[in-house]
Design an enzyme around this catalytic site. Structure first.
Site, PDB file in Angstrom:
ATOM      1  N   TYR A 165      -2.925 -15.224  -1.988  1.00 48.58           N
ATOM      2  CA  TYR A 165      -1.516 -15.497  -2.266  1.00 48.58           C
ATOM      3  C   TYR A 165      -1.409 -16.393  -3.495  1.00 48.58           C
ATOM      4  CZ  TYR A 165      -0.540 -13.859   2.500  1.00 48.58           C
ATOM      5  OH  TYR A 165      -0.442 -13.119   3.645  1.00 48.58           O
ATOM      6  N   HIS A 173       4.489 -13.223  -1.183  1.00 50.78           N
ATOM      7  CA  HIS A 173       3.712 -12.104  -0.651  1.00 50.78           C
ATOM      8  C   HIS A 173       2.292 -12.198  -1.216  1.00 50.78           C
ATOM      9  CE1 HIS A 173       6.987 -10.006   1.306  1.00 50.78           C
ATOM     10  NE2 HIS A 173       7.734 -10.147   0.212  1.00 50.78           N
ATOM     11  N   LYS A 206      -0.472  -4.349  -3.996  1.00 51.25           N
ATOM     12  CA  LYS A 206      -1.393  -5.450  -4.241  1.00 51.25           C
ATOM     13  C   LYS A 206      -2.565  -4.955  -5.074  1.00 51.25           C
ATOM     14  CE  LYS A 206      -0.165  -7.205   0.323  1.00 51.25           C
ATOM     15  NZ  LYS A 206       1.113  -7.729  -0.168  1.00 51.25           N
TER      16      LYS A 206
END
EC number: 4.6.1.16
Length: 228
Positions: A165, A173, A206
């Site tokens: 993070y 997020h 991600k």
């Protein structure tokens, strides 16, 4: 305040001498000695008295407030029973003490206190945290990530080993999924595995990171994969 830590967080704290790991199971499961049982009984009685005192003081405060009426009522009762005025001697402090003794004999509601910690002192033994080979590699990766800063959590919910993070996980997020190669740089990576972890990172928006420990120089390495 109780906190839930992962095994890797616990080991990191141990390595940096922030915490001390002890084993209380044997001490807590052992039957109490006569001295410990007596100490516990004394503690419970003291707690009862501490709960009883506010009740007593409240009752006595009300008794003091109405003392003139109480004395007058007792005087009239004694006169009615045949006592002479000159023989009646009512002392306020004596009446207060009698009321205190009477209240002390009364039963009252008891709240049971549940201790959050063991209420008596007890012996503990030092304990250690032992990892197997795969867990040790994951710890090396976790430690290397921690040294670079940022926030790290377990990645079970996203099918990876760790999540990274950019800030407090309560406010941000995760930005990276980290997959640890348990067998180091020599681990064979088939196309299916690479496609799976890359596509997964794309779906959850991600970056995908592969982490491993080089067996030759014992250094931690990170490789970032992008899906195109």
């Amino acid at each position: 305040m109780p906190a839930v830590l992962s095994l890797f967080e616990v080991k990191l704290l141990l390595v940096n001498n922030v915490i001390r790991l002890v084993d209380k199971i044997e001490a807590l499961q052992a039957a109490p000695t006569e001295g410990e049982a007596e100490a516990y009984r004394v503690m419970i009685e003291r707690q009862k008295q501490e709960m009883h005192l506010p009740v007593i003081e409240k009752r006595l405060a009300a008794f003091r407030k109405h003392m003139p009426k109480i004395i007058e009522g007792k005087r009239k009762k004694m006169l009615k029973s045949g006592a002479k005025e000159e023989d009646i001697h009512l002392d306020a402090e004596q009446l207060l003490q009698q009321e205190r003794e009477r209240i002390m004999q009364e039963k009252f509601d008891i709240m049971v206190q549940i201790p959050l910690n063991h209420p008596l002192s007890h012996d503990v033994s030092e304990s250690s945290l032992n990892f197997n080979a795969e867990e040790d590699i994951k710890y090396r990766i976790f430690e290397a990530l921690w040294q670079q800063g940022g926030f790290i959590t377990t990645g079970d919910a996203f099918g990876c080993d760790f999540l990274l993070y950019p800030g407090d996980p309560m406010c941000f997020h995760a930005s990276h999924t980290v997959h640890v190669l348990k067998k180091g740089a020599n681990q064979k990576l088939d196309a299916t595995y690479l496609i799976r972890i890359c596509r997964l990172s794309v779906v959850v928006n991600k970056l995908c990171v592969i982490a491993y420990v080089d067996e030759h120089n014992n250094e931690v390495h990170f490789e970032t994969l992008e899906w195109e």
